[in-house]
Write a protein that holds these residues in place. Structure first.
Motif, PDB file in Angstrom:
ATOM      1  N   ILE A   3       5.792   2.984  -9.073  1.00 58.70           N
ATOM      2  CA  ILE A   3       6.312   3.994  -8.559  1.00 58.70           C
ATOM      3  C   ILE A   3       6.074   5.415  -9.627  1.00 58.70           C
ATOM      4  O   ILE A   3       5.676   6.336  -9.334  1.00 58.70           O
ATOM      5  CB  ILE A   3       7.652   3.896  -8.154  1.00 58.70           C
ATOM      6  N   TYR A   4       6.611   5.190 -10.833  1.00 63.18           N
ATOM      7  CA  TYR A   4       6.633   6.311 -11.687  1.00 63.18           C
ATOM      8  C   TYR A   4       5.110   6.530 -12.005  1.00 63.18           C
ATOM      9  O   TYR A   4       4.527   7.773 -12.141  1.00 63.18           O
ATOM     10  CB  TYR A   4       7.310   5.926 -12.910  1.00 63.18           C
ATOM     11  N   SER A  59       0.778  10.536 -11.715  1.00 63.59           N
ATOM     12  CA  SER A  59      -0.497  10.736 -11.219  1.00 63.59           C
ATOM     13  C   SER A  59      -0.706  11.988 -10.328  1.00 63.59           C
ATOM     14  O   SER A  59      -1.838  12.786 -10.088  1.00 63.59           O
ATOM     15  CB  SER A  59      -1.338   9.652 -10.601  1.00 63.59           C
ATOM     16  N   SER A  60       0.330  12.255  -9.688  1.00 63.24           N
ATOM     17  CA  SER A  60       0.207  13.316  -8.551  1.00 63.24           C
ATOM     18  C   SER A  60       0.231  14.760  -9.317  1.00 63.24           C
ATOM     19  O   SER A  60      -0.046  15.771  -8.659  1.00 63.24           O
ATOM     20  CB  SER A  60       1.691  13.422  -7.878  1.00 63.24           C
ATOM     21  N   ASN A  61       0.477  14.854 -10.601  1.00 64.65           N
ATOM     22  CA  ASN A  61       0.443  16.143 -11.382  1.00 64.65           C
ATOM     23  C   ASN A  61       1.406  17.028 -10.833  1.00 64.65           C
ATOM     24  O   ASN A  61       1.325  18.427 -10.781  1.00 64.65           O
ATOM     25  CB  ASN A  61      -0.964  16.778 -11.157  1.00 64.65           C
ATOM     26  N   HIS A  74      12.021  -9.024 -12.843  1.00 65.60           N
ATOM     27  CA  HIS A  74      10.808  -8.549 -13.241  1.00 65.60           C
ATOM     28  C   HIS A  74       9.852  -7.766 -12.121  1.00 65.60           C
ATOM     29  O   HIS A  74       9.302  -6.669 -12.617  1.00 65.60           O
ATOM     30  CB  HIS A  74      10.222  -9.516 -14.012  1.00 65.60           C
ATOM     31  N   VAL A  75       9.944  -8.379 -10.968  1.00 62.32           N
ATOM     32  CA  VAL A  75       9.437  -7.830  -9.839  1.00 62.32           C
ATOM     33  C   VAL A  75       9.884  -6.291  -9.651  1.00 62.32           C
ATOM     34  O   VAL A  75       8.927  -5.484  -9.369  1.00 62.32           O
ATOM     35  CB  VAL A  75       9.459  -8.805  -8.798  1.00 62.32           C
ATOM     36  N   MET A  76      11.068  -6.284  -9.515  1.00 64.78           N
ATOM     37  CA  MET A  76      11.687  -4.820  -9.212  1.00 64.78           C
ATOM     38  C   MET A  76      11.225  -3.751 -10.302  1.00 64.78           C
ATOM     39  O   MET A  76      10.678  -2.737 -10.060  1.00 64.78           O
ATOM     40  CB  MET A  76      13.059  -5.078  -9.358  1.00 64.78           C
ATOM     41  N   GLN A  77      11.268  -4.427 -11.635  1.00 63.80           N
ATOM     42  CA  GLN A  77      10.686  -3.293 -12.757  1.00 63.80           C
ATOM     43  C   GLN A  77       9.451  -3.004 -12.547  1.00 63.80           C
ATOM     44  O   GLN A  77       9.192  -1.735 -12.663  1.00 63.80           O
ATOM     45  CB  GLN A  77      11.039  -4.245 -14.103  1.00 63.80           C
ATOM     46  N   GLU A  78       8.658  -4.037 -12.075  1.00 58.03           N
ATOM     47  CA  GLU A  78       7.073  -3.705 -12.091  1.00 58.03           C
ATOM     48  C   GLU A  78       6.818  -2.586 -10.678  1.00 58.03           C
ATOM     49  O   GLU A  78       5.989  -1.616 -11.045  1.00 58.03           O
ATOM     50  CB  GLU A  78       6.237  -4.949 -11.736  1.00 58.03           C
ATOM     51  N   LYS A  79       7.647  -2.687  -9.898  1.00 57.87           N
ATOM     52  CA  LYS A  79       7.390  -2.114  -8.689  1.00 57.87           C
ATOM     53  C   LYS A  79       8.071  -0.521  -9.018  1.00 57.87           C
ATOM     54  O   LYS A  79       7.375   0.616  -8.773  1.00 57.87           O
ATOM     55  CB  LYS A  79       8.127  -2.368  -7.397  1.00 57.87           C
ATOM     56  N   LEU A  80       9.217  -0.293  -9.741  1.00 58.07           N
ATOM     57  CA  LEU A  80       9.534   0.782 -10.123  1.00 58.07           C
ATOM     58  C   LEU A  80       8.694   1.564 -11.140  1.00 58.07           C
ATOM     59  O   LEU A  80       8.435   2.786 -10.818  1.00 58.07           O
ATOM     60  CB  LEU A  80      10.971   0.725 -10.898  1.00 58.07           C
ATOM     61  N   LEU A  81       7.925   0.713 -11.988  1.00 59.35           N
ATOM     62  CA  LEU A  81       6.938   1.323 -13.008  1.00 59.35           C
ATOM     63  C   LEU A  81       6.026   2.031 -12.227  1.00 59.35           C
ATOM     64  O   LEU A  81       4.966   2.673 -12.314  1.00 59.35           O
ATOM     65  CB  LEU A  81       6.701   0.392 -13.901  1.00 59.35           C
ATOM     66  N   GLY A  87       0.816  -1.087   0.032  1.00 59.68           N
ATOM     67  CA  GLY A  87       0.012   0.220   0.079  1.00 59.68           C
ATOM     68  C   GLY A  87       0.902   1.239   0.053  1.00 59.68           C
ATOM     69  O   GLY A  87       0.461   2.638  -0.144  1.00 59.68           O
ATOM     70  N   VAL A  88       2.236   1.042   0.254  1.00 60.74           N
ATOM     71  CA  VAL A  88       3.105   2.184   0.222  1.00 60.74           C
ATOM     72  C   VAL A  88       2.885   2.922  -1.058  1.00 60.74           C
ATOM     73  O   VAL A  88       3.005   4.395  -1.069  1.00 60.74           O
ATOM     74  CB  VAL A  88       4.457   1.856   0.408  1.00 60.74           C
ATOM     75  N   PHE A  89       2.883   2.388  -2.357  1.00 56.38           N
ATOM     76  CA  PHE A  89       2.662   2.957  -3.612  1.00 56.38           C
ATOM     77  C   PHE A  89       1.644   3.955  -3.756  1.00 56.38           C
ATOM     78  O   PHE A  89       1.680   4.833  -4.292  1.00 56.38           O
ATOM     79  CB  PHE A  89       2.896   1.971  -4.630  1.00 56.38           C
ATOM     80  N   SER A  90       0.297   3.551  -3.297  1.00 52.55           N
ATOM     81  CA  SER A  90      -0.863   4.353  -3.255  1.00 52.55           C
ATOM     82  C   SER A  90      -0.739   5.641  -2.769  1.00 52.55           C
ATOM     83  O   SER A  90      -1.630   6.531  -3.171  1.00 52.55           O
ATOM     84  CB  SER A  90      -2.119   3.500  -2.678  1.00 52.55           C
ATOM     85  N   HIS A  91       0.079   5.985  -1.853  1.00 55.18           N
ATOM     86  CA  HIS A  91       0.409   7.490  -1.182  1.00 55.18           C
ATOM     87  C   HIS A  91       0.949   8.348  -2.226  1.00 55.18           C
ATOM     88  O   HIS A  91       0.923   9.609  -1.903  1.00 55.18           O
ATOM     89  CB  HIS A  91       0.802   7.266   0.128  1.00 55.18           C
ATOM     90  N   ILE A  92       1.961   7.641  -2.984  1.00 52.76           N
ATOM     91  CA  ILE A  92       2.706   8.544  -3.628  1.00 52.76           C
ATOM     92  C   ILE A  92       2.003   9.500  -4.573  1.00 52.76           C
ATOM     93  O   ILE A  92       2.469  10.853  -4.649  1.00 52.76           O
ATOM     94  CB  ILE A  92       3.617   7.722  -4.776  1.00 52.76           C
ATOM     95  N   ARG A  93       0.828   9.169  -5.038  1.00 54.85           N
ATOM     96  CA  ARG A  93       0.015  10.102  -5.959  1.00 54.85           C
ATOM     97  C   ARG A  93      -0.434  11.257  -5.208  1.00 54.85           C
ATOM     98  O   ARG A  93      -0.750  12.439  -5.809  1.00 54.85           O
ATOM     99  CB  ARG A  93      -1.004   9.489  -6.665  1.00 54.85           C
TER     100      ARG A  93
END
Length: 379
Positions: A348-349, A354-356, A339-346, A297-303
């Protein structure tokens, strides 16, 4: 006023006090053709009072004053010169202030609904009475164990209510701030309301003192309603830009009226800054906790992160760098983990885009490049 206009006015008052907006809207549409000034005055009165009138029976379709204010504003903005004779600001500012009020009301409704789901208020009152009777009679007797269980449940409910009441108290203060900023600047005769400075309905408005500690008690509410608070922050920023333009246009007037107006203006900006800052703190704290627990869930806060909302850039760097290091550390060779690392980096981006917030994306990109070059030897 002719007989038909008088009748329409009475009908409008009846529908208003019954919170029947659609019939009220139909009456006002008829009034616009017969007496547009009267229709304008009615709508301006509703909005400047934030929909608060005595003895109103709120309906399911219009359950609170804030929604009534918003719906009335939509009708008001269709008229010519919608802010004339009542406010000194323009229609864009009016819309933003009303939307602010509606967003805060939405948060209050959600917190209240959450309390109702988590706490049976009728049962709470019953248990409160039973415990009081038990204490007054002295001793517990045979039902001591059962009584302890009931008292423990009562205390749990009490803690939930205590937390919820604190959240509602802060939100109510912010709501009152929004209500005061909709008060009219001038009366029907064109005289300034209040006789001090620029009036309660000006861009400064009436300010309700809220400390950062009080605002941070909304942390859970912020995280549970992240989209609403994000919309609230954008609304606040638009208002602040409008306040800056208004101050530039009225610079001479503010100077003449003295330091008091400037002080109130600054306090209003401080409240807006506090709202934005606390939203950012809540999301950064949540990211820290999620990172420690390995929660996706850490990724969902970045936006919801924005670098221009009251915090030092270093606070974002610490949290984001820790997240990037954790993601990169999962790589073991060029197999599945790669591949897991790449998916997580993507991911994050994706969230950062989405944060604009362009600066946030650039920061993450620079940090990732540095980590790959220095720590992981990847060009």
């Amino acid at each position: 006023m002719d007989k038909e206009t008088d009748l329409l006015s009475r009908l409008a008052a009846n529908h208003l006090h019954l919170a029947q907006f659609e019939p009220l809207r139909a009456i006002l549409t008829s009034l616009r053709t017969k007496n547009p000034d009267l229709a304008l005055a009615i709508l301006q009165t509703i909005v400047s009072n934030s929909g608060r009138f005595d003895n109103t029976l709120w309906s399911q379709s219009c359950p609170n004053p804030s929604l009534l204010t918003f719906l009335s504003t939509l009708e008001l903005l269709q008229l010519n010169n919608p802010t004339s004779h009542t406010w000194r600001f323009d229609s864009v500012t009016l819309r933003l202030r009303v939307e602010f009020l509606l967003l805060i009301q939405l948060l209050i409704d959600r917190v209240t609904e959450s309390l109702r789901k988590n706490v049976d208020l009728d049962r709470f009152e019953k248990e409160e009475g039973e415990i009081g009777v038990g204490e007054s009679s002295g001793g517990r007797g045979e039902g001591e164990g059962e009584g302890e269980g009931e008292e423990e449940g009562f205390l749990d409910n009490f803690e939930v209510l205590k937390d919820g009441s604190g959240e509602l108290e802060v939100l109510d203060k912010v709501l009152e701030f929004g209500v005061k900023r909709l008060k009219g600047d001038v009366d029907l005769d064109g005289n300034e309301v209040g006789g001090s400075g620029r009036g309660e309905g000006s861009s400064s408005g009436g300010v309700v003192a809220i400390e950062e500690g009080e605002m941070m008690c909304l942390r859970k509410v912020i995280l549970d309603n992240a989209d609403v608070f994000d919309a609230l922050c954008w609304n606040v920023e638009s208002q602040m830009k409008g306040m800056k333009v208004e101050n530039e246009n009225l610079g001479m007037e503010i100077t003449v009226r003295g330091e008091e107006s400037e002080k109130v203006e600054e306090e209003g900006v401080e409240l807006f800054d506090l709202i934005r800052k606390c939203v950012q703190l809540a999301h950064l704290d949540a990211m820290k906790e999620c990172s420690k627990e390995g929660d996706e869930g850490v990724f969902s806060h970045i936006r919801f992160l924005h670098l221009d909302r009251g915090l030092e850039e270093s606070e974002y760097r610490i949290v984001l760098q820790d997240l990037l290091v954790r993601v990169l550390s999962k790589r073991k060779g060029y197999g599945t983990s790669w591949h897991v690392m790449q998916e997580k980096l993507l991911r994050i981006y994706e969230e950062a885009l989405s944060s604009n917030c362009r600066h946030l994306v650039e920061m993450i990109q620079a940090m990732l490049r540095t980590l790959l070059l220095n720590d992981f030897g990847i060009a």
